[in-house]
Design an enzyme around this catalytic site. Sequence first.
Site, short mmCIF file in Angstrom:
data_model
loop_
_atom_site.label_atom_id
_atom_site.label_comp_id
_atom_site.label_asym_id
_atom_site.label_seq_id
_atom_site.Cartn_x
_atom_site.Cartn_y
_atom_site.Cartn_z
N VAL A 164 0.86 -1.18 0.00
CA VAL A 164 0.00 0.00 0.00
C VAL A 164 0.90 1.23 0.00
O VAL A 164 1.91 1.27 0.71
CB VAL A 164 -0.92 0.03 1.24
CG1 VAL A 164 -1.73 1.33 1.28
CG2 VAL A 164 -1.85 -1.18 1.24
N CYS A 165 0.55 2.21 -0.83
CA CYS A 165 1.27 3.48 -0.86
C CYS A 165 2.75 3.25 -1.17
O CYS A 165 3.09 2.44 -2.03
CB CYS A 165 1.04 4.22 0.46
SG CYS A 165 1.45 5.97 0.46
N THR A 166 3.65 3.88 -0.43
CA THR A 166 5.09 3.77 -0.73
C THR A 166 5.69 2.46 -0.26
O THR A 166 6.90 2.26 -0.43
CB THR A 166 5.85 4.95 -0.11
OG1 THR A 166 5.53 5.06 1.28
CG2 THR A 166 5.50 6.26 -0.82
#
Length: 229
Positions: free
Chosen positions: A100-102
């Site tokens: 998720v995300c970075t």
Amino acid sequence: MTIRFGLLVFPGIQQLDLTAPYEIFASTEGAEVHLIWKDTSPVISATKLPLQPTTTFAECPQLDVLCVPGGGGINALLEDEIVLSFIRARAEQVRFITSVCTGSLALGAAGLLKGRKATTHWNALDFLPSFGAVPTAGRIVRDGNLITAGGVTAGIDFGLAVVAALISQEEAETVQLSLEYAPAPPFHSGTPEEATADVIARTKWRLAGTRAAREAIIARWTASQRELA
């Protein structure tokens, strides 16, 4: 049948990157969810929320899904071989390796994104080619058993997509309804395409410190890979 989900938890994690998919996974019938770190001492999220790991790298059971969330703390993980080795080893065993995300940057640093489509937070999408990934804008991007999600709140949609892939759409929809997930944001500034120029500029300024540190780390990582080659 028990389905085991594992989510990496670490200092400086963006708590919603973790807790959004955690809520989806933990609400799934037959699920067992583990929060994994080097030890079981509490870690502090980027927004100062204490989080408690439930198992260690050494003691973590076999998993069906491994998820790496993101946040400012992901920077340190990009050069942490203990963490990267754990991710690499588990990627060979799980049904889905995810982020998720970075968190996708850690998958990249572990060598898992070469030639594969992946996404991340909009302010980090341009880092993905450094890891050989094919940067792909999107809320959820799937490439085989690799599933990556965009920034922060995308973790909810991502969690539902993973449950649908593992079990069924019916189970995912049951979880969605049980949590009354029917987003209707009061403002439409959730992506750079929707936000005003002033809001984009203010947001980039707020994220500039973390991004600058990340640029330096990824430059070092890229240089080390060239030396190895």
